[in-house]
Design a protein around this motif. Structure first.
Motif, PDB file in Angstrom:
ATOM      1  N   LYS A 182    -107.972  21.850  63.514  1.00  0.00           N
ATOM      2  CA  LYS A 182    -109.291  21.393  63.973  1.00  0.00           C
ATOM      3  C   LYS A 182    -109.492  21.684  65.447  1.00  0.00           C
ATOM      4  O   LYS A 182    -110.590  22.039  65.881  1.00  0.00           O
ATOM      5  CB  LYS A 182    -109.432  19.891  63.710  1.00  0.00           C
ATOM      6  N   ASN A 199    -122.584  24.152  55.164  1.00  0.00           N
ATOM      7  CA  ASN A 199    -121.484  23.718  54.292  1.00  0.00           C
ATOM      8  C   ASN A 199    -121.044  22.299  54.642  1.00  0.00           C
ATOM      9  O   ASN A 199    -120.801  21.469  53.754  1.00  0.00           O
ATOM     10  CB  ASN A 199    -120.297  24.671  54.414  1.00  0.00           C
ATOM     11  N   GLN A 200    -120.927  22.046  55.938  1.00  0.00           N
ATOM     12  CA  GLN A 200    -120.459  20.736  56.404  1.00  0.00           C
ATOM     13  C   GLN A 200    -121.419  19.619  55.976  1.00  0.00           C
ATOM     14  O   GLN A 200    -120.991  18.603  55.413  1.00  0.00           O
ATOM     15  CB  GLN A 200    -120.335  20.756  57.931  1.00  0.00           C
ATOM     16  N   LYS A 215    -121.182  16.563  53.188  1.00  0.00           N
ATOM     17  CA  LYS A 215    -121.319  15.189  53.698  1.00  0.00           C
ATOM     18  C   LYS A 215    -122.383  14.416  52.935  1.00  0.00           C
ATOM     19  O   LYS A 215    -122.262  13.212  52.699  1.00  0.00           O
ATOM     20  CB  LYS A 215    -121.663  15.244  55.191  1.00  0.00           C
ATOM     21  N   LYS A 243    -126.744  22.342  65.760  1.00  0.00           N
ATOM     22  CA  LYS A 243    -126.115  21.450  64.778  1.00  0.00           C
ATOM     23  C   LYS A 243    -127.096  20.370  64.321  1.00  0.00           C
ATOM     24  O   LYS A 243    -127.223  20.094  63.124  1.00  0.00           O
ATOM     25  CB  LYS A 243    -124.868  20.808  65.394  1.00  0.00           C
ATOM     26  N   GLU A 283    -128.645  19.835  60.506  1.00  0.00           N
ATOM     27  CA  GLU A 283    -128.483  18.560  59.793  1.00  0.00           C
ATOM     28  C   GLU A 283    -129.841  18.068  59.286  1.00  0.00           C
ATOM     29  O   GLU A 283    -129.975  17.630  58.136  1.00  0.00           O
ATOM     30  CB  GLU A 283    -127.847  17.511  60.695  1.00  0.00           C
TER      31      GLU A 283
END
Length: 446
Positions: free
Chosen positions: A136, A329-330, A334, A363, A367
């Motif tokens: 990470k 993807n993230q 989620k 980002k 989202e």
């Protein structure tokens, strides 16, 4: 199924023990001597070894350290026909999990095996978590193949193994903390603390107590001793974000710590030592700030041993699509959504937008778009200002009515007024010198 290796030269006893362990649900391997036992450890995924102390070609006590050298996570339980305190002590020193007597302790073997396997499983989980943390925060987590970001990564990788102070510069949201974490993870201090503090988030008094800590009674409300972040970072890395916001009085104290590795807590009379590596970050031009007496020049030179400039997102246009895919993807995962696709128009809007907030802004936009979309991200899921944004005109030609045209004209006027002095121009415009140079290049002003 957990795997146990039995090393014993008594074939009948070994076979009996193997049947008992198999009935308890263990996968069992067998070996009759040290050589074949070590070979089995090398080629198989073994959790626990049950090893006799006396073997034809060596001692089980010595085998413990040999097994640990090959695979440190494997636990070893020694079996002996006769209890021997000296052997038992040496076995434990070599890293054995336990040492038991055959016959007398037969009823202890199964519970002991379960405890040993619990320890092995815990060690494996810890190792897996450490690997996840390493992945990470390593440079592998930096997304982008553009020349600008790859140059920054190369510089960071070169400086990471050294203990040199590093100054990360660039606009807000360009990933300075990600780089700081990467440098720490690739350094010799990677196993120690990484302590981060945003210097712009606190007033002078709170920032001082956070950095240096305090003794009980140092001020009203100081009910007990508190370690400061400088002390917490001992043998590790201290990351000071937005260091340009630090008050001048604290800059002097920080400079002394960098020179001596010593500091005095608030309310204390004796010094405390801390050996840490400093990584600082700022979106200001500290050279100009020091020339204008808003930042200590001696501290600036201390910090600026190795500077890495992180590029803004608008200079990394080819990285926008991989960043988009990563965030899609993230956030899809989620929000328990299937992985969404995106239209060509959606991507084009992202690639032509100026991204004042850089990756952080991108980002947040992604989202929001994922929340609003069910199948495909399209222009309607973007904020209004991005939907209405216009791409830069070709060949650098600006409309006489555009904000860019007005900005270019104003910069040119101020530059002429300052007689070409760029530092003075940046001061009059109230922007950083790096920002000015970028705008001069963008508008082709000479």
């Amino acid at each position: 199924m957990k795997t146990v290796l039995i090393i014993d030269d008594e074939e009948k006893l070994r076979a009996l023990l193997a049947r008992i362990l198999k009935s308890e649900g263990f996968d069992v391997l067998e070996a009759g001597d040290c050589k074949s036992g070590l070979k089995s450890v090398e080629i198989n995924d073994i959790d626990v070894v049950l090893c006799d102390v006396k073997l034809p070609d060596g001692s089980g006590v010595d085998m413990v350290s040999k097994i640990k050298q090959k695979k440190s996570q494997v636990e070893v339980i020694l079996l002996t026909a006769y209890g021997n305190i000296t052997d038992g002590v040496q076995a434990m020193k070599n890293g054995a999990f336990d040492y038991i007597v055959k016959g007398d302790d037969n009823d202890k073997i199964i519970p002991l095996l379960h405890r040993a396997i619990e320890k092995v499983q815990l060690q494996k989980r810890v190792k897996e978590l450490e690997k996840r943390v390493e992945d990470k925060f390593s440079f592998q987590s930096v997304i982008g193949k553009s020349k600008a970001i790859q140059q920054a990564i190369e510089l960071a990788q070169r400086v990471a193994p050294n203990d040199t102070n590093v100054l990360l510069t660039g606009e807000t949201g360009t990933g300075k903390e990600v780089f700081a974490q990467g440098i720490h993870q690739a350094s010799q201090r990677s196993g120690k603390n990484f302590v981060a503090l945003n210097c712009g988030a606190f007033g002078k008094d709170i920032l001082e107590s956070e950095l240096f800590g305090y003794k009980q009674g140092a001020f009203t409300g100081a009910n007990k001793d508190k370690k400061g972040l400088i002390e917490e970072a001992n043998n590790g890395t201290l990351f000071l974000d937005e260091i340009g916001e630090m008050p001048l009085e604290l800059q002097a104290k920080l400079l002394r710590v960098l020179e001596t590795n010593e500091f005095i807590k608030l309310g204390d009379t004796k010094t405390t030592k801390s050996n840490f590596r400093l990584i600082a970050a700022t979106n200001r031009d500290l050279k100009v700030e020091s020339e204008e007496k808003r930042f200590r020049s001696d501290l600036y030179f201390r910090l600026n041993v190795f500077q890495i400039q992180l590029p803004p997102l608008r200079e990394r246009v080819k990285d926008i699509e991989p960043l988009l895919q990563f965030f899609v993807n993230q956030f899809s995962a989620k929000m328990n959504k299937k992985t969404l696709t995106y239209s060509d128009e959606f991507l084009k809007k992202l690639e032509t937008y100026k991204w004042v907030g850089n990756i952080r802004e991108l980002k947040n936009v992604i989202e929001r778009a994922v929340i609003l979309s069910d199948d495909q991200l399209d222009i309607e899921s973007l904020p209004f200002e991005i939907q209405q944004s216009e791409p830069a005109a070709k060949n650098g030609q600006l409309s006489a009515f555009s904000m860019e045209s007005i900005e270019k004209l104003h910069i040119q006027k101020v530059l002429n007024y300052a007689k070409g002095n760029k530092a003075e121009t940046a001061r009059l415009l109230e922007i950083g010198i790096a920002t000015l140079y970028r705008k001069l290049e963008e508008y082709n002003i000479h």
